[in-house]
Design an enzyme around this catalytic site. Structure first.
Site, PDB file in Angstrom:
ATOM      1  N   CYS A 147       0.833  -1.208   0.000  1.00  0.00           N
ATOM      2  CA  CYS A 147       0.000   0.000   0.000  1.00  0.00           C
ATOM      3  C   CYS A 147       0.867   1.257   0.000  1.00  0.00           C
ATOM      4  O   CYS A 147       0.672   2.162  -0.811  1.00  0.00           O
ATOM      5  CB  CYS A 147      -0.921  -0.031   1.224  1.00  0.00           C
ATOM      6  SG  CYS A 147      -1.945   1.421   1.362  1.00  0.00           S
TER       7      CYS A 147
ATOM      8  N   LYS B  69      -2.314   6.999  -5.688  1.00  0.00           N
ATOM      9  CA  LYS B  69      -3.237   8.126  -5.474  1.00  0.00           C
ATOM     10  C   LYS B  69      -2.522   9.469  -5.600  1.00  0.00           C
ATOM     11  O   LYS B  69      -3.130  10.474  -5.985  1.00  0.00           O
ATOM     12  CB  LYS B  69      -3.924   8.011  -4.114  1.00  0.00           C
ATOM     13  CG  LYS B  69      -5.239   7.281  -4.196  1.00  0.00           C
ATOM     14  CD  LYS B  69      -5.149   5.789  -4.244  1.00  0.00           C
ATOM     15  CE  LYS B  69      -5.502   5.134  -5.506  1.00  0.00           C
ATOM     16  NZ  LYS B  69      -5.480   3.654  -5.434  1.00  0.00           N
TER      17      LYS B  69
ATOM     18  N   GLY C  18      -9.809  -4.985 -16.082  1.00  0.00           N
ATOM     19  CA  GLY C  18     -10.721  -3.873 -15.782  1.00  0.00           C
ATOM     20  C   GLY C  18     -11.203  -3.883 -14.350  1.00  0.00           C
ATOM     21  O   GLY C  18     -12.322  -3.464 -14.062  1.00  0.00           O
ATOM     22  N   GLY C  19     -10.340  -4.355 -13.414  1.00  0.00           N
ATOM     23  CA  GLY C  19     -10.625  -4.196 -11.986  1.00  0.00           C
ATOM     24  C   GLY C  19     -10.163  -2.810 -11.550  1.00  0.00           C
ATOM     25  O   GLY C  19      -9.791  -1.972 -12.391  1.00  0.00           O
TER      26      GLY C  19
ATOM     27  N   ILE D  13      -7.455  -1.632 -10.089  1.00  0.00           N
ATOM     28  CA  ILE D  13      -6.090  -1.188 -10.419  1.00  0.00           C
ATOM     29  C   ILE D  13      -5.984  -0.867 -11.912  1.00  0.00           C
ATOM     30  O   ILE D  13      -5.438   0.166 -12.307  1.00  0.00           O
ATOM     31  CB  ILE D  13      -5.053  -2.256  -9.992  1.00  0.00           C
ATOM     32  CG1 ILE D  13      -5.046  -2.386  -8.460  1.00  0.00           C
ATOM     33  CG2 ILE D  13      -3.659  -1.897 -10.496  1.00  0.00           C
ATOM     34  CD1 ILE D  13      -4.159  -3.491  -7.920  1.00  0.00           C
TER      35      ILE D  13
ATOM     36  N   GLU E  41     -10.912  -6.037 -20.804  1.00  0.00           N
ATOM     37  CA  GLU E  41     -11.421  -6.813 -19.666  1.00  0.00           C
ATOM     38  C   GLU E  41     -12.132  -8.066 -20.199  1.00  0.00           C
ATOM     39  O   GLU E  41     -12.946  -7.982 -21.126  1.00  0.00           O
ATOM     40  CB  GLU E  41     -12.394  -5.936 -18.849  1.00  0.00           C
ATOM     41  CG  GLU E  41     -13.270  -6.674 -17.858  1.00  0.00           C
ATOM     42  CD  GLU E  41     -12.513  -7.496 -16.809  1.00  0.00           C
ATOM     43  OE1 GLU E  41     -11.523  -6.990 -16.262  1.00  0.00           O
ATOM     44  OE2 GLU E  41     -12.921  -8.659 -16.574  1.00  0.00           O
TER      45      GLU E  41
ATOM     46  N   ARG F  24      -4.304  -9.872  -7.946  1.00  0.00           N
ATOM     47  CA  ARG F  24      -3.193 -10.033  -7.017  1.00  0.00           C
ATOM     48  C   ARG F  24      -3.133 -11.490  -6.562  1.00  0.00           C
ATOM     49  O   ARG F  24      -4.161 -12.151  -6.435  1.00  0.00           O
ATOM     50  CB  ARG F  24      -3.392  -9.140  -5.786  1.00  0.00           C
ATOM     51  CG  ARG F  24      -3.652  -7.671  -6.105  1.00  0.00           C
ATOM     52  CD  ARG F  24      -2.414  -6.853  -6.309  1.00  0.00           C
ATOM     53  NE  ARG F  24      -1.511  -6.877  -5.193  1.00  0.00           N
ATOM     54  CZ  ARG F  24      -0.251  -6.411  -5.261  1.00  0.00           C
ATOM     55  NH1 ARG F  24       0.219  -5.900  -6.375  1.00  0.00           N
ATOM     56  NH2 ARG F  24       0.534  -6.470  -4.199  1.00  0.00           N
TER      57      ARG F  24
ATOM     58  N   HIS G  93     -26.108  22.464   1.446  1.00  0.00           N
ATOM     59  CA  HIS G  93     -26.403  22.882   0.074  1.00  0.00           C
ATOM     60  C   HIS G  93     -25.479  24.047  -0.279  1.00  0.00           C
ATOM     61  O   HIS G  93     -25.318  24.950   0.530  1.00  0.00           O
ATOM     62  CB  HIS G  93     -27.858  23.333  -0.033  1.00  0.00           C
ATOM     63  CG  HIS G  93     -28.191  23.984  -1.340  1.00  0.00           C
ATOM     64  ND1 HIS G  93     -28.445  23.246  -2.465  1.00  0.00           N
ATOM     65  CD2 HIS G  93     -28.275  25.291  -1.697  1.00  0.00           C
ATOM     66  CE1 HIS G  93     -28.694  24.070  -3.474  1.00  0.00           C
ATOM     67  NE2 HIS G  93     -28.593  25.318  -3.043  1.00  0.00           N
TER      68      HIS G  93
HETATM   69  C1  FAD Z   1      -1.616  -0.372  -7.504  1.00  0.00           C
HETATM   70  C2  FAD Z   1      -2.366  -0.666  -6.234  1.00  0.00           C
HETATM   71  C3  FAD Z   1      -3.245   0.266  -5.738  1.00  0.00           C
HETATM   72  C4  FAD Z   1      -3.948   0.006  -4.568  1.00  0.00           C
HETATM   73  N1  FAD Z   1      -4.793   0.968  -4.106  1.00  0.00           N
HETATM   74  C5  FAD Z   1      -5.474   0.744  -2.972  1.00  0.00           C
HETATM   75  C6  FAD Z   1      -6.310   1.747  -2.440  1.00  0.00           C
HETATM   76  O1  FAD Z   1      -6.432   2.835  -3.005  1.00  0.00           O
HETATM   77  N2  FAD Z   1      -6.984   1.505  -1.287  1.00  0.00           N
HETATM   78  C7  FAD Z   1      -6.854   0.305  -0.642  1.00  0.00           C
HETATM   79  O2  FAD Z   1      -7.487   0.129   0.393  1.00  0.00           O
HETATM   80  N3  FAD Z   1      -6.047  -0.671  -1.114  1.00  0.00           N
HETATM   81  C8  FAD Z   1      -5.347  -0.474  -2.260  1.00  0.00           C
HETATM   82  N4  FAD Z   1      -4.517  -1.445  -2.729  1.00  0.00           N
HETATM   83  C9  FAD Z   1      -4.447  -2.728  -1.999  1.00  0.00           C
HETATM   84  C10 FAD Z   1      -3.514  -2.615  -0.776  1.00  0.00           C
HETATM   85  O3  FAD Z   1      -2.266  -2.164  -1.200  1.00  0.00           O
HETATM   86  C11 FAD Z   1      -3.425  -3.967  -0.096  1.00  0.00           C
HETATM   87  O4  FAD Z   1      -4.706  -4.410   0.260  1.00  0.00           O
HETATM   88  C12 FAD Z   1      -2.577  -3.891   1.170  1.00  0.00           C
HETATM   89  O5  FAD Z   1      -1.283  -3.412   0.878  1.00  0.00           O
HETATM   90  C13 FAD Z   1      -2.463  -5.280   1.816  1.00  0.00           C
HETATM   91  O6  FAD Z   1      -1.643  -5.197   2.949  1.00  0.00           O
HETATM   92  P1  FAD Z   1      -0.967  -6.490   3.568  1.00  0.00           P
HETATM   93  O7  FAD Z   1      -0.376  -6.033   4.856  1.00  0.00           O
HETATM   94  O8  FAD Z   1      -1.892  -7.626   3.575  1.00  0.00           O
HETATM   95  O9  FAD Z   1       0.173  -6.919   2.547  1.00  0.00           O
HETATM   96  P2  FAD Z   1       1.412  -6.141   1.941  1.00  0.00           P
HETATM   97  O10 FAD Z   1       1.227  -4.690   1.983  1.00  0.00           O
HETATM   98  O11 FAD Z   1       1.695  -6.791   0.638  1.00  0.00           O
HETATM   99  O12 FAD Z   1       2.586  -6.440   2.973  1.00  0.00           O
HETATM  100  C14 FAD Z   1       3.138  -7.700   3.154  1.00  0.00           C
HETATM  101  C15 FAD Z   1       4.549  -7.522   3.657  1.00  0.00           C
HETATM  102  O13 FAD Z   1       5.052  -8.785   4.070  1.00  0.00           O
HETATM  103  C16 FAD Z   1       6.425  -8.858   3.746  1.00  0.00           C
HETATM  104  N5  FAD Z   1       6.775 -10.277   3.696  1.00  0.00           N
HETATM  105  C17 FAD Z   1       6.261 -11.218   2.867  1.00  0.00           C
HETATM  106  N6  FAD Z   1       6.783 -12.424   3.175  1.00  0.00           N
HETATM  107  C18 FAD Z   1       7.622 -12.222   4.224  1.00  0.00           C
HETATM  108  C19 FAD Z   1       8.445 -13.092   4.996  1.00  0.00           C
HETATM  109  N7  FAD Z   1       8.500 -14.409   4.763  1.00  0.00           N
HETATM  110  N8  FAD Z   1       9.192 -12.561   5.981  1.00  0.00           N
HETATM  111  C20 FAD Z   1       9.164 -11.223   6.246  1.00  0.00           C
HETATM  112  N9  FAD Z   1       8.387 -10.364   5.547  1.00  0.00           N
HETATM  113  C21 FAD Z   1       7.626 -10.860   4.553  1.00  0.00           C
HETATM  114  C22 FAD Z   1       6.514  -8.135   2.412  1.00  0.00           C
HETATM  115  O14 FAD Z   1       7.834  -7.686   2.178  1.00  0.00           O
HETATM  116  C23 FAD Z   1       5.514  -7.010   2.593  1.00  0.00           C
HETATM  117  O15 FAD Z   1       6.113  -5.821   3.049  1.00  0.00           O
HETATM  118  C24 FAD Z   1      -3.772  -1.216  -3.883  1.00  0.00           C
HETATM  119  C25 FAD Z   1      -2.871  -2.164  -4.371  1.00  0.00           C
HETATM  120  C26 FAD Z   1      -2.168  -1.894  -5.528  1.00  0.00           C
HETATM  121  C27 FAD Z   1      -1.182  -2.912  -6.028  1.00  0.00           C
END
Ligand code: FAD
Length: 472
Positions: A43, A52, A180-181, A183, A202, A274, A450
């Site tokens: 994120c 963003k 077309g999701g 992203i 899409e 993803r 308004h």
């Molecule tokens: C282009 C794009 C735009 C997005 N826009 C939005 C938005 O506007 N609003 C929204 O709500 N969401 C958005 N998202 C989705 C959002 O980014 C994710 O839902 C969120 O980052 C998920 O967080 P997470 O903590 O599950 O995983 P991640 O953020 O992926 O974090 C996982 C972490 O675990 C670490 N890791 C993995 N395996 C290991 C290991 N074995 N040991 C140690 N560390 C490890 C990785 O290095 C990583 O830092 C977007 C995603 C993308 C790709």
């Protein structure tokens, strides 16, 4: 014997992992947070925040065109200075990054930089630092990465993922966005604002196929009006290097009649979803296994706890109904931390989690689509009104709509769907309405300012409560 002990080990420092760690530390627990890359995860570094920031710049570019074409302001965009734009974006990311690291340090979370793997149900090795035992539990928050298609290997230049698109040296003149999701739609919108020719492909028969059909319809209309070519029900058959770009062959629903479409573009951006990340974790050592799609599913959704007691999951690693959104992962982090601290927090209400697409036009929804509501509740009351039905909607002049789906008669609001400018900021009241099981009449009691765009939302509720002023 493990060398170290702690209350909780969190694996992964993205939004899911760091929110779990912060809340657990605030509740007085000792927390080790393992992160192998950058605190903040997808994120902060490759997702929500940088995308963003760039979409904000895109809005400014669009605003200059609107100023010129609609409001008589003599202004033009000379050029987009990509290095300057990305520097401003990266500064926002860097400041956020420092902020999150500061919060963790202030809260006393022990951040261990390394790759974590289970060695048992309560033991985790964080290479190269050693092994930790968790007295209370382990939280897996390893997130997701761009899903790839067989035979379509990103090269970071001509064929790219959303990750590569951030770090590309410049903007392409033409781009085919595959997917077309949310992203894909956001990147298509961004590139169009910056002047590129954009084709959005899409496979489903509409964009944002999980959203209400009217959202897809209004969004598609808005994107097409901006000059984006939208091909739905279409599949990429081939993509091969062609000159400095890519030649993509796309099968559209008209392929039998018109043949395949060949599209020559400078860049092909693959945004087909993803995929969960679990490699290197050695889940088997903890007695865990992923489901058929690679997610780590909880056995108990109310505690987000796996079949192995004490091992919890948050964030993108969770299968649906967790939506793969940062704000959902914050809620999951709070829930798991409070559970591990001995509390009984309320489960995450996934139906009340808002979903936003920050394109132009934007979309924002919460709750059930009309078809989902009909399938579940049978008879429903639906009110759809154009944003241009209110004065501020006319000022913006970008079309859009408000749609409210409620149980009939006078029952709970089941879903709210918005398309248009600034709707990402307008969905918050409706998430409370859906989350609190409110009825249109409850909302109709409350006065909206308004002239605002939010007035259209208020009016939609008023009409459903039988008290509409400007809508018959
Ligand atoms: C282009 C794009 C735009 C997005 N826009 C939005 C938005 O506007 N609003 C929204 O709500 N969401 C958005 N998202 C989705 C959002 O980014 C994710 O839902 C969120 O980052 C998920 O967080 P997470 O903590 O599950 O995983 P991640 O953020 O992926 O974090 C996982 C972490 O675990 C670490 N890791 C993995 N395996 C290991 C290991 N074995 N040991 C140690 N560390 C490890 C990785 O290095 C990583 O830092 C977007 C995603 C993308 C790709």
């Amino acid at each position: 014997m493990p060398e170290h002990e702690t209350d909780i080990i969190v694996i992964g420092g993205g939004t899911g992992g760091y929110s779990t760690a912060l809340r657990a530390a605030a509740l007085g627990l000792d927390v080790v947070l393992a992160e192998r890359d950058l605190i903040g995860g997808t994120c902060l570094h490759r997702g929500c925040v940088p995308s963003k920031a760039m979409l904000h710049a895109a809005e400014l570019v669009d605003g200059i065109a609107e100023a010129r074409d609609r409001w008589g302001v003599k202004a033009t965009v000379d050029a987009v200075d990509w290095p300057a734009l990305t520097a401003a974006r990266d500064d926002i990311v860097a400041r956020n990054h420092r902020g999150v690291e500061g919060h963790l340090s202030h809260a006393g979370v022990h951040v261990v930089r390394g790759s974590a793997a289970f060695t048992g149900a309560r033991t985790v090795r964080i290479a190269p630092h050693g092994e930790w035992t968790a007295r209370r539990g382990v939280v897996v928050a390893t997130g997701s990465r761009p899903r790839l298609l067989p035979g379509l290997t990103p090269d970071g230049r001509r064929i790219v993922t959303s990750d590569d698109a951030l770090f590309a040296p410049g903007l392409p003149d033409s781009v085919l966005v595959l997917g077309g999701g949310a992203i894909g739609v956001e990147y298509a919108s961004l590139h169009r604002s910056m002047g590129a020719r954009v084709v959005l492909v899409e496979a489903a028969d509409r964009l944002l196929p999980l959203e209400d059909a009217d959202v897809s319809r209004h969004l598609t209309r808005g994107l097409k009006r901006r000059g984006i070519e939208v091909l739905t029900g279409a599949r990429l058959e081939r993509a091969e290097p062609y000159g400095d770009g890519v030649r993509a062959t796309v099968r559209t629903p008209r392929a039998e009649r018109d043949g395949m479409r060949a599209l020559d573009v400078e860049r092909l951006l693959v945004a087909v979803g993803r995929a969960p990340v679990t490699e290197g974790l050695d889940l088997a050592a903890a007695g865990l296994a992923t489901d058929g799609r690679g997610f780590l599913a909880p056995a108990d959704w109310s505690r987000l706890e796996t079949a192995v007691p004490g091992i919890h999951v948050v964030g993108d690693l969770l299968p649906p109904p967790s939506p793969g959104l940062a704000h959902a992962s914050f809620a999951e982090g709070l829930l798991v931390a409070e559970t591990l601290a001995g509390g009984s927090p309320r489960p995450v209400d996934y139906e009340a989690v808002p979903r936003v697409t920050y394109s132009s036009p934007q979309t924002a929804s919460v709750g059930l689509s009309e078809s989902e509501a009909r399938a579940r509740a049978g008879d429903v009351a639906v009110n759809t009104m154009p944003l241009t039905a209110v004065a501020k909607g006319m000022v913006h002049g970008q079309g859009g709509m408000v749609k409210v789906v409620a149980e009939r008669p006078g029952g709970r609001v089941l879903g709210v769907h918005l398309v248009g400018p600034h709707v990402s900021e307008m969905i918050a009241e409706s998430q409370l309405v859906v989350g609190w099981d409110a009825e249109p009449a409850d909302v109709a009691q409350h006065v909206h300012p308004h002239p605002t765009l939010s007035e259209a939302v208020g009016e939609a509720y008023l009409t459903l409560a039988g008290r509409g002023l400007h809508q018959r």
